[in-house]
Design an enzyme around this catalytic site. Structure first.
Site, mmCIF file in Angstrom:
data_model
loop_
_atom_site.group_PDB
_atom_site.id
_atom_site.type_symbol
_atom_site.label_atom_id
_atom_site.label_comp_id
_atom_site.label_asym_id
_atom_site.label_seq_id
_atom_site.Cartn_x
_atom_site.Cartn_y
_atom_site.Cartn_z
ATOM 1 N N GLY A 13 0.805 -1.216 0.000
ATOM 2 C CA GLY A 13 0.000 0.000 0.000
ATOM 3 C C GLY A 13 0.843 1.272 0.000
ATOM 4 O O GLY A 13 0.539 2.230 -0.720
ATOM 5 N N ASN A 14 1.927 1.252 0.786
ATOM 6 C CA ASN A 14 2.773 2.437 0.933
ATOM 7 C C ASN A 14 3.469 2.903 -0.328
ATOM 8 O O ASN A 14 3.834 4.059 -0.454
ATOM 9 C CB ASN A 14 3.859 2.153 1.958
ATOM 10 C CG ASN A 14 3.426 2.631 3.309
ATOM 11 O OD1 ASN A 14 3.487 3.820 3.577
ATOM 12 N ND2 ASN A 14 2.936 1.723 4.117
ATOM 13 N N LYS A 131 -12.264 -9.774 6.244
ATOM 14 C CA LYS A 131 -11.498 -8.640 5.699
ATOM 15 C C LYS A 131 -12.348 -7.353 5.701
ATOM 16 O O LYS A 131 -13.325 -7.247 4.955
ATOM 17 C CB LYS A 131 -11.080 -9.011 4.264
ATOM 18 C CG LYS A 131 -10.419 -7.916 3.496
ATOM 19 C CD LYS A 131 -8.963 -7.798 3.819
ATOM 20 C CE LYS A 131 -8.351 -6.614 3.105
ATOM 21 N NZ LYS A 131 -7.061 -6.233 3.639
ATOM 22 N N LYS A 216 -3.315 -9.756 -1.338
ATOM 23 C CA LYS A 216 -2.476 -9.460 -2.504
ATOM 24 C C LYS A 216 -1.140 -10.209 -2.487
ATOM 25 O O LYS A 216 -0.586 -10.503 -3.544
ATOM 26 C CB LYS A 216 -2.248 -7.947 -2.640
ATOM 27 C CG LYS A 216 -1.284 -7.364 -1.638
ATOM 28 C CD LYS A 216 -0.227 -6.493 -2.284
ATOM 29 C CE LYS A 216 0.995 -6.377 -1.428
ATOM 30 N NZ LYS A 216 0.838 -6.122 -0.015
ATOM 31 N N LYS A 278 2.521 -12.319 4.190
ATOM 32 C CA LYS A 278 3.753 -12.196 3.385
ATOM 33 C C LYS A 278 4.650 -13.406 3.617
ATOM 34 O O LYS A 278 5.183 -13.987 2.661
ATOM 35 C CB LYS A 278 4.520 -10.918 3.764
ATOM 36 C CG LYS A 278 3.846 -9.658 3.289
ATOM 37 C CD LYS A 278 4.735 -8.443 3.550
ATOM 38 C CE LYS A 278 3.924 -7.176 3.675
ATOM 39 N NZ LYS A 278 3.041 -6.888 2.544
HETATM 40 P P1 ADP Z 1 1.636 -3.807 2.825
HETATM 41 O O1 ADP Z 1 0.764 -2.709 2.370
HETATM 42 O O2 ADP Z 1 3.029 -3.671 2.335
HETATM 43 O O3 ADP Z 1 1.051 -5.175 2.616
HETATM 44 P P2 ADP Z 1 1.210 -4.310 5.681
HETATM 45 O O4 ADP Z 1 0.849 -3.238 6.674
HETATM 46 O O5 ADP Z 1 0.157 -5.301 5.320
HETATM 47 O O6 ADP Z 1 1.794 -3.561 4.415
HETATM 48 O O7 ADP Z 1 2.478 -5.132 6.222
HETATM 49 C C1 ADP Z 1 3.653 -4.478 6.693
HETATM 50 C C2 ADP Z 1 3.595 -4.229 8.198
HETATM 51 O O8 ADP Z 1 3.720 -5.466 8.914
HETATM 52 C C3 ADP Z 1 4.711 -3.398 8.769
HETATM 53 O O9 ADP Z 1 4.444 -2.037 8.658
HETATM 54 C C4 ADP Z 1 4.750 -3.841 10.237
HETATM 55 O O10 ADP Z 1 4.088 -2.905 11.064
HETATM 56 C C5 ADP Z 1 3.947 -5.139 10.286
HETATM 57 N N1 ADP Z 1 4.566 -6.278 10.934
HETATM 58 C C6 ADP Z 1 3.887 -7.182 11.698
HETATM 59 N N2 ADP Z 1 4.681 -8.132 12.157
HETATM 60 C C7 ADP Z 1 5.930 -7.857 11.702
HETATM 61 C C8 ADP Z 1 7.207 -8.503 11.857
HETATM 62 N N3 ADP Z 1 7.343 -9.623 12.570
HETATM 63 N N4 ADP Z 1 8.285 -7.957 11.246
HETATM 64 C C9 ADP Z 1 8.150 -6.824 10.517
HETATM 65 N N5 ADP Z 1 6.972 -6.164 10.349
HETATM 66 C C10 ADP Z 1 5.864 -6.668 10.914
HETATM 67 MG MG MG Z 2 -0.644 -6.078 3.553
#
Ligand code: ADP
Ligand code: MG
Length: 315
Positions: A13-14, A131, A216, A278
């Site tokens: 998203g970022n 969701k 995604k 992820k």
């Molecule tokens: P995207 O839009 O890239 O999918 P998400 O917010 O879904 O972003 O996923 C990234 C986020 O996951 C990071 O900003 C962080 O706050 C969070 N996160 C949760 N657990 C972890 C972890 N173990 N290590 C790193 N980040 C983590």
């Molecule tokens: Mg995400």
């Protein structure tokens, strides 16, 4: 140009819209351009790139526009809104990447494929929607919606208000797979499966859109396995995957093998709505024969490919 490796790059998203921004087209074009610079750098280095991306904020805004204008023009269902978001984001990436190709003398073209992703209509997600999507409402407004449509499920979302929740089923296959492969053979940089793809179920020998959202990163893995890429890269807003995330003794990881990744996942080191999918997608990719997966910051994509940043998930 000769390609060394194929890589699917999934933009978080970022990479398109940052949390404090309003979502103007200027903001989104600016963010997209920065990420496209990294991607053009990869291509210049000889990587054959396929792009996918999230759509949470964008499809949320489209749903809000539809909701607020429904007395003037008919509101479109979620699958059509998803298709709109793929077109909108695909256009932004397509244009900025193409501009950079001209600037950097890269002799390729870019194309966005509106992508449908098949899900199983018997997926257990359909009986357990999880969701949250679209705008936030007050409890009173939410209860009105529920009265009007008993089938909809609503939840209170982390103290921020009430939101509709939809199922998040597993991606099974990509309808446009052959079209994507054909373009890759012609050295076209393809943008596909945006927002996890438009979820469709099989019906009467064809397909039909459903009210659901596919994760995604899991859809990106499906794409990476289907087009047989060597590397699956997920760009997000943290530099590395961590264990004990957010604690004073947090440890950032350079590398995880499959058994470590599975253990950490079991030990709940990765939040279910963000890092969890992820890591799951990375495990799935490597288990289905991919060379390795990378999770890294969207600012460090090039460094991560060279092994100088991010977290690598290997067999
Ligand atoms: P995207 O839009 O890239 O999918 P998400 O917010 O879904 O972003 O996923 C990234 C986020 O996951 C990071 O900003 C962080 O706050 C969070 N996160 C949760 N657990 C972890 C972890 N173990 N290590 C790193 N980040 C983590
Ligand atoms: Mg995400």
């Amino acid at each position: 140009m000769k390609f060394s490796k194929r890589v699917v790059v999934a933009l978080g998203g970022n990479a398109i819209l940052r949390p404090k921004e309003k979502g103007s087209s200027e903001e989104q074009f600016n963010n997209v351009e920065k990420t496209c610079r990294q991607i053009a750098g990869m291509i210049k280095k000889g990587f054959k790139v396929v792009i996918t991306h999230g759509n949470g904020p964008q499809v949320g805004n489209i749903l809000m526009q539809n909701e607020n204008a429904k007395d003037i023009v008919p509101a479109m269902p979620l699958d059509v809104c998803g298709a709109e978001s793929q077109g909108q984001i695909g256009y932004m990436i397509q244009q900025r990447l193409d501009n950079l190709f001209k600037e950097m003398s890269i002799p390729y073209s870019v194309a966005t494929i509106i992508t449908q992703v098949v899900v199983d209509k018997n997926d257990s997600a359909f009986t357990h929607p999880t969701k949250p999507i679209g705008p936030f409402y007050t409890e009173k407004e939410a209860k009105e919606f529920i009265k009007k449509n008993q089938k909809e499920k609503w939840i209170e979302d982390s103290g921020r208000g009430w939101r509709k929740v939809v199922p998040s089923p597993e991606p099974i296959g990509i309808v446009e797979k052959e079209a994507i492969k054909a373009l890759l053979e012609k050295d076209v940089v393809v943008i596909a499966s945006g927002g996890g793809g438009i979820p469709v179920i099989k019906k009467d020998g064809g397909f039909q859109g459903v009210k659901a959202v596919i994760d995604k990163d899991l859809a990106g893995e499906r794409l990476a396995s289907d087009v047989r890429t060597d590397i699956f890269m997920m760009l997000t807003d943290v530099p590395k995957v961590a264990i004990n995330f957010g604690k004073s003794y947090q440890k950032d990881l350079d590398r995880m093998n499959l058994s470590q990744a599975k253990t950490y996942l079991k030990e709940d080191h990765f939040s279910p709505g963000s890092m969890g999918p992820k890591v799951k997608a990375a495990i799935k990719f490597v288990e289905s024969g991919g060379e390795y997966a990378i999770i890294c910051s969207s600012k460090q994509a090039l460094d991560a490919l060279e092994g100088k940043a991010g977290t690598r998930i290997v067999a």
